[in-house]
Motif scaffolding. Structure first.
Motif, short mmCIF file in Angstrom:
data_model
loop_
_atom_site.label_atom_id
_atom_site.label_comp_id
_atom_site.label_asym_id
_atom_site.label_seq_id
_atom_site.Cartn_x
_atom_site.Cartn_y
_atom_site.Cartn_z
N PRO A 278 -10.80 -8.01 13.90
CA PRO A 278 -11.47 -7.96 15.20
C PRO A 278 -12.98 -7.99 15.04
O PRO A 278 -13.52 -7.45 14.07
CB PRO A 278 -11.01 -6.64 15.81
CG PRO A 278 -9.85 -6.19 14.99
CD PRO A 278 -10.00 -6.79 13.66
N ILE A 279 -13.62 -8.62 15.98
CA ILE A 279 -15.08 -8.63 16.01
C ILE A 279 -15.49 -7.89 17.28
O ILE A 279 -15.02 -8.20 18.38
CB ILE A 279 -15.62 -10.07 16.04
CG1 ILE A 279 -15.10 -10.85 14.82
CG2 ILE A 279 -17.14 -10.07 16.07
CD1 ILE A 279 -15.48 -12.32 14.81
N LEU A 280 -16.35 -6.91 17.12
CA LEU A 280 -16.71 -6.05 18.25
C LEU A 280 -17.99 -6.54 18.90
O LEU A 280 -18.80 -7.23 18.27
CB LEU A 280 -16.91 -4.61 17.76
CG LEU A 280 -15.69 -3.99 17.06
CD1 LEU A 280 -15.99 -2.55 16.63
CD2 LEU A 280 -14.48 -4.01 17.97
N PRO A 281 -18.23 -6.21 20.14
CA PRO A 281 -19.48 -6.61 20.80
C PRO A 281 -20.67 -5.84 20.24
O PRO A 281 -20.52 -4.70 19.79
CB PRO A 281 -19.22 -6.26 22.26
CG PRO A 281 -18.19 -5.20 22.23
CD PRO A 281 -17.32 -5.48 21.03
N GLY A 282 -21.81 -6.49 20.25
CA GLY A 282 -23.01 -5.85 19.73
C GLY A 282 -24.21 -6.20 20.56
O GLY A 282 -24.09 -6.59 21.73
N LEU B 76 -22.00 -11.94 24.29
CA LEU B 76 -21.40 -12.82 25.31
C LEU B 76 -22.51 -13.21 26.28
O LEU B 76 -23.03 -12.38 27.01
CB LEU B 76 -20.28 -12.09 26.04
CG LEU B 76 -19.52 -12.90 27.09
CD1 LEU B 76 -18.86 -14.12 26.48
CD2 LEU B 76 -18.46 -12.03 27.77
N ASP B 77 -22.94 -14.45 26.18
CA ASP B 77 -23.97 -14.92 27.13
C ASP B 77 -23.72 -16.38 27.44
O ASP B 77 -22.58 -16.83 27.37
CB ASP B 77 -25.38 -14.65 26.60
CG ASP B 77 -25.67 -15.39 25.30
OD1 ASP B 77 -24.84 -16.22 24.90
OD2 ASP B 77 -26.72 -15.12 24.69
N THR B 78 -24.75 -17.12 27.77
CA THR B 78 -24.54 -18.50 28.20
C THR B 78 -25.24 -19.48 27.30
O THR B 78 -26.26 -19.17 26.69
CB THR B 78 -25.04 -18.71 29.64
OG1 THR B 78 -26.40 -18.30 29.69
CG2 THR B 78 -24.22 -17.92 30.62
N ASN B 79 -24.67 -20.67 27.24
CA ASN B 79 -25.29 -21.74 26.47
C ASN B 79 -26.56 -22.20 27.18
O ASN B 79 -26.57 -22.41 28.39
CB ASN B 79 -24.30 -22.90 26.37
CG ASN B 79 -24.85 -24.06 25.54
OD1 ASN B 79 -25.74 -24.75 25.98
ND2 ASN B 79 -24.30 -24.21 24.34
N ALA B 80 -27.64 -22.35 26.43
CA ALA B 80 -28.94 -22.67 27.02
C ALA B 80 -28.92 -24.00 27.73
O ALA B 80 -29.56 -24.18 28.77
CB ALA B 80 -30.02 -22.66 25.94
N PRO C 9 -20.50 -20.02 29.78
CA PRO C 9 -20.35 -18.77 29.01
C PRO C 9 -19.96 -19.09 27.56
O PRO C 9 -19.12 -19.97 27.32
CB PRO C 9 -19.21 -18.06 29.72
CG PRO C 9 -19.13 -18.68 31.07
CD PRO C 9 -19.58 -20.09 30.90
N VAL C 10 -20.60 -18.37 26.63
CA VAL C 10 -20.33 -18.60 25.21
C VAL C 10 -20.37 -17.29 24.44
O VAL C 10 -20.92 -16.30 24.90
CB VAL C 10 -21.36 -19.57 24.57
CG1 VAL C 10 -21.21 -20.98 25.10
CG2 VAL C 10 -22.78 -19.05 24.76
N ILE C 11 -19.75 -17.32 23.26
CA ILE C 11 -19.93 -16.27 22.25
C ILE C 11 -21.12 -16.69 21.38
O ILE C 11 -21.21 -17.83 20.95
CB ILE C 11 -18.67 -16.14 21.39
CG1 ILE C 11 -17.47 -15.67 22.23
CG2 ILE C 11 -18.92 -15.21 20.20
CD1 ILE C 11 -17.62 -14.27 22.78
N ARG C 12 -22.00 -15.75 21.15
CA ARG C 12 -23.19 -16.03 20.35
C ARG C 12 -23.33 -14.91 19.32
O ARG C 12 -22.76 -13.83 19.47
CB ARG C 12 -24.43 -16.08 21.27
CG ARG C 12 -25.72 -16.57 20.61
CD ARG C 12 -26.89 -16.37 21.55
NE ARG C 12 -26.78 -17.16 22.78
CZ ARG C 12 -27.10 -18.46 22.86
NH1 ARG C 12 -27.56 -19.08 21.80
NH2 ARG C 12 -26.98 -19.10 23.99
N TRP C 13 -24.09 -15.17 18.29
CA TRP C 13 -24.29 -14.18 17.24
C TRP C 13 -25.71 -13.63 17.33
O TRP C 13 -26.63 -14.36 17.74
CB TRP C 13 -24.03 -14.78 15.85
CG TRP C 13 -22.73 -15.55 15.83
CD1 TRP C 13 -22.57 -16.87 15.81
CD2 TRP C 13 -21.43 -14.97 15.90
NE1 TRP C 13 -21.26 -17.21 15.85
CE2 TRP C 13 -20.51 -16.04 15.90
CE3 TRP C 13 -20.93 -13.66 15.94
CZ2 TRP C 13 -19.15 -15.84 15.96
CZ3 TRP C 13 -19.57 -13.49 15.99
CH2 TRP C 13 -18.68 -14.56 16.01
#
Lengths: 557, 231
Positions: free
Chosen positions: B102-106, B118-122, B127-131
């Motif tokens: 599992p990968i947790l939110p940070g 969890l934000d948006t693609n520029a 909506p996208v997963i980003r690091w």
């Protein structure tokens, strides 16, 4: 449905209805008046409005398939029809239903559903009689020297003749040419047992035969049976006449006169003349119908009228003004009217928009006491002949003859069994549904206050299953058609089976509600109900609309 | 007409507000199209309530997220209407295959790619997963996710009803009836009351059933709720 928040709901009722008034004026509407009725009429007994009977071609000789085409190539107009009841020497009677089409003379057998050309071209030739192939034929039953009445036949083009019910057999048996009679214009009539008519060659003159002897009289020097219209007030020709037990009424285009007094050689001087109208006359002699002491007719401007004695009433026109305005007023000479007793209505066959022949029936009913306009019957195409006949049981039947050699009989609205017809069949015997439309009057008419109309509640007469459509119009918009299905649970007395039908009731009232939407708002609402399904009857009793007042706007349409 | 399909939901709504069979109140273009819109809105609202309270019951099967920028972001794609999917409520993200850790939110200031944002693609706004810190991360077996997918529009009797779990579809007519009553200037209170009463009953069922679900992924907790003592 639950009530609206904090709103006082008005219930606007329409029905039961006694007449149609097609005025496009929201403020003159009332609850007993319909705005429009198409192919409907007020049931003489039950207070509801019901769909008119359908019609099917005669001469199907098996109850199905195409009807029999009458006439001859190039001459297919049905010129006239009548059922003549002849009293025989032994006191019995024989009924003859006569149809003239394309210059051919037929009788119709109601039991076999077949036609017979009872007098052929050879028969007419044998008696030197000419029968026009296209002109309208007028029938009059008159007494003769034989002691028994015969059928007087006049085509308005040739000298009239008599028919005694015999079959010609190539020798013209049964035919008598009235060589002393001039050619007559329009529908002749009887007065003092004498055949009377307007001379075709001089329409200021009315002539007549002798009492019970139409073979002599007229302009013969020994008789000089002629009344010359003085023309002092109106020199226009005569267009129609009708004789009652009280008087003769003679109609010019736009004036009417009555004459009373014994019809004898002194009649032209002793007859008492009285003006009936200086403005109203007729365009078609066949539009004159005598019903229970009242004469109904359509005047030369297309307006339906009735006349009791010397008083002409224009109520019918005021109730049908918008419909009248749509007629082809240049063709009113083709109008023909009949007293359709089984439905309690008088029907006027009139030319619809741009039609040169009759295409529409305007109906007048006495159900509510006084005569009132009760809408139109349509869906026939054009037709050249409208007549009442008697079937094998002596029951009055409405006939319609088209311009293509087919005669159609309407169903009996009061009886069960094979005489029930609820669709219009083509000449090929294919059923088409009758379009029934009932439009109650404007509801909620107001000068500036707007209402939101919430729902309509209607009570239908479910003699059969029905698929009913509802719609409305407001000053702002027109609705979509809302459709609902009604199961007819009633059945006619005498046809019901114990345990299978609702016994004893020919009619079942069924209530249906129709939900109105956002477009149902304005100063008034004009609801409408329609029905158009093969094999189904339609009937309706009354309706109401729930509404709430919502605003008064300075720019309300 | 099957239980809780689009036609059934519309019929149930009409029954609740007691409208005639022949009714144009909810028709603008095609028959009852407004009513289907209300049913659709009701489904969406209930889906969102579930995602808020018990998202596990509405999760889609594990779905692989695709990156089109070499691991900088991973998108959720578009639904069948072509609209970008925004997962509702809590999501469950696993790296390197559906059986991965599992990968947790940070947070964006975390100095690692072991957590996600969890934000948006520029460029697309999807909506996208980003690091964190504009890092990139790729997975040999892909990045997988379980999440609540927003429901689609119900526009006609043939539209599929997608709300999960099935028993929650019972709530849709109550919510649609509230909309109907509001439109007609009727009192929506009775229908709202019916919705509220049934919502809490159903929610209690789901809460009990799923109590503590997902906590096994967290340190010092047990996935077996009755051993954990506290929630």
């Amino acid at each position: 449905m639950q009530p609206l928040k904090g709103r006082q709901t008005d219930v606007l009722i329409s029905g039961p209805w006694s007449m149609v008034n097609d005025a496009v004026d929201s403020t003159t509407a009332n609850t007993s008046t319909l705005y429009a009725a198409q192919n409907m009429y007020p049931d003489p007994q039950l207070g509801s409005w019901v769909g008119r009977p359908g019609s099917r071609p005669m001469g199907q000789t098996g109850g199905a398939g195409p009807g029999t085409q009458l006439g001859q190539s190039g001459h297919r107009r049905v010129q006239g029809s009548i059922t003549w009841t002849k009293r025989n020497t032994n006191g019995t009677v024989t009924r003859y239903t006569v149809v003239v089409c394309g210059g051919k003379f037929y009788t119709y057998d109601w039991s076999l559903d077949t036609y017979t050309e009872v007098e052929t071209a050879a028969d007419f030739t044998a008696k030197s009689i000419t029968l026009d192939k296209d002109s309208r034929v007028f029938f009059t039953v008159c007494g003769t020297q034989t002691g028994f009445a015969q059928l007087h036949v006049s085509d308005g083009v040739n000298v009239p003749f008599l028919w005694d019910g015999s079959t010609g057999g190539g020798t013209g048996a049964g035919l008598t040419k009235l060589t002393n009679s001039p050619v007559l214009y329009g529908q002749p009539w009887m007065y003092y047992a004498k055949v009377m008519g307007t001379m075709n060659a001089n329409r200021g003159r009315t002539v007549w035969g002798e009492e019970n002897d139409p073979t002599v009289g007229y302009l013969m020097p020994a008789y000089n049976n002629v009344w010359q219209d003085p023309g002092a007030q109106d020199a226009n020709p005569l267009y129609g006449g009708i004789g009652t037990n009280d008087a003769i009424y003679l109609y010019r285009n736009r004036s009417t006169v009555s004459i009373t007094g014994r019809l004898d050689t002194q009649f032209s001087t002793t007859g008492v003349r009285a003006d009936v109208s200086n403005t109203v006359g007729v365009a078609s002699s066949a539009s004159l119908v005598f019903h229970e002491g009242t004469i109904f007719f359509q005047d030369a401007d297309g307006r339906l009228r009735y006349q009791a004695g010397n008083t002409v009433n224009d109520t019918l026109w005021r109730e049908s003004r918008q419909t009248t305005n749509t007629l082809n007023l240049g063709q009113l000479q083709v109008v023909q009217a009949v007293d359709y007793v089984p439905a309690g209505v008088i029907l006027f066959g009139v030319p619809g928009p741009d039609q040169s022949d009759m295409s529409l029936l305007m109906a007048v009913s006495m159900t509510s006491g006084a005569p009132h306009f009760v809408g139109t019957w349509s869906g026939f195409g054009t037709f050249s002949c409208l007549a009442m006949a008697l079937d094998q049981d002596g029951v009055p039947v409405l006939l319609r003859g088209d311009t293509n050699g087919y005669v159609y009989r309407f169903g009996d609205p009061n009886r069960v069994g094979s005489t029930q017809i609820w669709d219009d069949y083509s000449s090929a015997g294919v059923a088409s549904p009758i379009t029934h439309v009932l439009t109650p009057s404007y509801l909620g008419g107001n000068t500036d206050t707007e209402r939101q109309f919430l729902r309509a509640d209607a009570v239908f007469r479910a003699d059969s299953n029905m698929t009913v459509g509802a719609s409305y119009q407001t000053p702002r918009s027109t609705s979509n058609l809302l459709s609902t299905t009604i199961m007819g649970t009633g059945t006619l007395y005498g046809e019901a089976l114990y345990g299978e039908f609702t016994y004893g009731g020919g009619t079942t009232e069924v209530h249906r509600a129709f939900g109105y939407g956002r477009n149902a708002n304005g100063r008034w609402l004009l609801p409408s109900f329609t029905h158009q399904s093969v094999g189904e009857q339609f009937g309706m009793l009354a309706m109401s609309v729930d509404a709430v007042q919502v605003s008064r706007q300075p720019r309300t349409p | 007409m099957a239980l809780f399909d689009a036609s059934d939901l519309v019929t149930r709504t009409l029954n609740l507000i007691n409208r005639p069979d022949a009714d144009e109140a909810f028709t603008r273009t095609t028959t009852n199209d407004v009513l289907y819109q209300y049913v659709s809105d009701g489904q969406r609202r209930i889906c969102e309530l579930l995602a808020w309270q018990v998202p596990e019951v509405s999760y889609e099967p594990p779905t692989q997220l695709i990156s089109s920028d070499n691991g900088l972001t991973y998108g959720f794609g578009t639904d069948s209407d072509g609209n970008p999917i925004l997962p509702l409520g809590q999501i469950e993200l696993r790296g390197d295959g559906p059986k991965g850790l599992p990968i947790l939110p940070g947070n964006d200031w975390d100095d690692t790619t072991l957590v996600y944002l969890l934000d948006t693609n520029a460029s697309t706004g999807y909506p996208v997963i980003r690091w964190p810190g504009q890092r990139t991360r790729t997975f040999a077996n892909g990045l997988w996710c379980r999440y609540v997918k927003p429901t689609l529009q119900i526009t006609s009797s043939s539209s599929p009803v997608t709300l999960k779990p099935f028993l929650c579809r019972e709530l849709i007519p109550y919510q649609a009836a509230v909309s109907c009553a509001t439109q007609l200037d009727m009192d929506p209170g009775p229908y709202q009351s019916q919705f509220d009463a049934r919502w809490y009953e159903i929610l209690a069922i789901l809460k009990t059933q799923k109590h503590g679900a997902g906590l096994a992924a967290f340190p010092n907790t047990s996935g077996v709720w009755w051993k954990r003592g506290v929630y």
